[in-house]
Design a protein around this motif. Sequence first.
Motif, short mmCIF file in Angstrom:
data_model
loop_
_atom_site.label_atom_id
_atom_site.label_comp_id
_atom_site.label_asym_id
_atom_site.label_seq_id
_atom_site.Cartn_x
_atom_site.Cartn_y
_atom_site.Cartn_z
N ARG A 58 -35.54 -48.15 90.82
CA ARG A 58 -34.50 -48.67 90.03
C ARG A 58 -34.55 -50.33 89.46
O ARG A 58 -34.81 -50.79 88.68
CB ARG A 58 -33.99 -49.20 91.30
CG ARG A 58 -32.96 -48.56 91.96
CD ARG A 58 -31.46 -49.02 93.64
NE ARG A 58 -31.64 -50.13 93.12
CZ ARG A 58 -30.17 -50.47 92.62
NH1 ARG A 58 -29.11 -49.31 92.40
NH2 ARG A 58 -29.88 -52.22 92.92
N GLU A 69 -29.58 -57.06 87.45
CA GLU A 69 -28.93 -56.34 88.77
C GLU A 69 -27.54 -55.93 89.09
O GLU A 69 -26.99 -54.76 89.59
CB GLU A 69 -29.42 -56.74 90.42
CG GLU A 69 -29.45 -55.42 91.23
CD GLU A 69 -29.93 -56.53 92.33
OE1 GLU A 69 -30.35 -55.69 93.77
OE2 GLU A 69 -31.14 -57.40 92.20
N ASP A 73 -25.58 -52.13 88.80
CA ASP A 73 -24.98 -51.84 90.04
C ASP A 73 -23.72 -51.05 89.93
O ASP A 73 -23.32 -50.18 89.97
CB ASP A 73 -25.44 -52.92 90.98
CG ASP A 73 -26.59 -53.27 91.74
OD1 ASP A 73 -27.01 -51.82 91.83
OD2 ASP A 73 -26.24 -54.02 92.40
N TYR A 76 -24.29 -47.72 88.89
CA TYR A 76 -24.13 -46.39 89.03
C TYR A 76 -23.31 -46.06 89.97
O TYR A 76 -22.24 -44.88 90.43
CB TYR A 76 -25.85 -47.23 90.24
CG TYR A 76 -26.01 -46.25 91.55
CD1 TYR A 76 -26.42 -45.61 91.56
CD2 TYR A 76 -25.26 -46.44 92.88
CE1 TYR A 76 -26.47 -44.33 92.33
CE2 TYR A 76 -26.27 -46.13 93.84
CZ TYR A 76 -26.95 -45.01 93.60
OH TYR A 76 -27.07 -43.65 94.84
N LEU A 82 -28.07 -41.80 91.13
CA LEU A 82 -29.34 -42.83 90.51
C LEU A 82 -30.12 -42.11 89.45
O LEU A 82 -30.99 -42.97 88.11
CB LEU A 82 -30.45 -42.87 91.85
CG LEU A 82 -31.13 -44.54 91.13
CD1 LEU A 82 -30.23 -45.51 91.06
CD2 LEU A 82 -32.57 -44.46 92.71
#
Length: 141
Positions: A58, A69, A73, A76, A82
Amino acid sequence: MRDFALLYAELDETTSTSRKLAALQTYFTTAAPQDAAWAVYFLAGGKPRQAVPTRLLRQYAMEYAGLDEWLFDECYHAVGDLAETIAHILPPPKHPSEIGLADWIELGIAPCVGPTPKRCAPRCSPTGTSSTRANASCSPS
């Protein structure tokens, strides 16, 4: 590696047994013996030990793609997987690789199993320390 990826895509795109057999025959008549051996392993359901922890995958993907981030997220959560998320956010390679499947596994991935992640970080992130794309390369060294 590209040949195996094409074989896999071809197998995945059809339900026709004859097309699958033709794709397999074409691959195995042209593949190097080492690549063919790894192809059989993967096609039979083999899965090597995880080389890089998910947390680092990640992190490397976010750095390589230049994403915060929170945005990673969100991507995702929209995609739900993933590996697929990482595949979607990474830019296409600047230079096609001619490295075979065996070399990807034996020289690129296998050395990452076990040692500290920093040893493999340069292979898995743009530069190993920076989040710039200038020297991006993700291939066995």
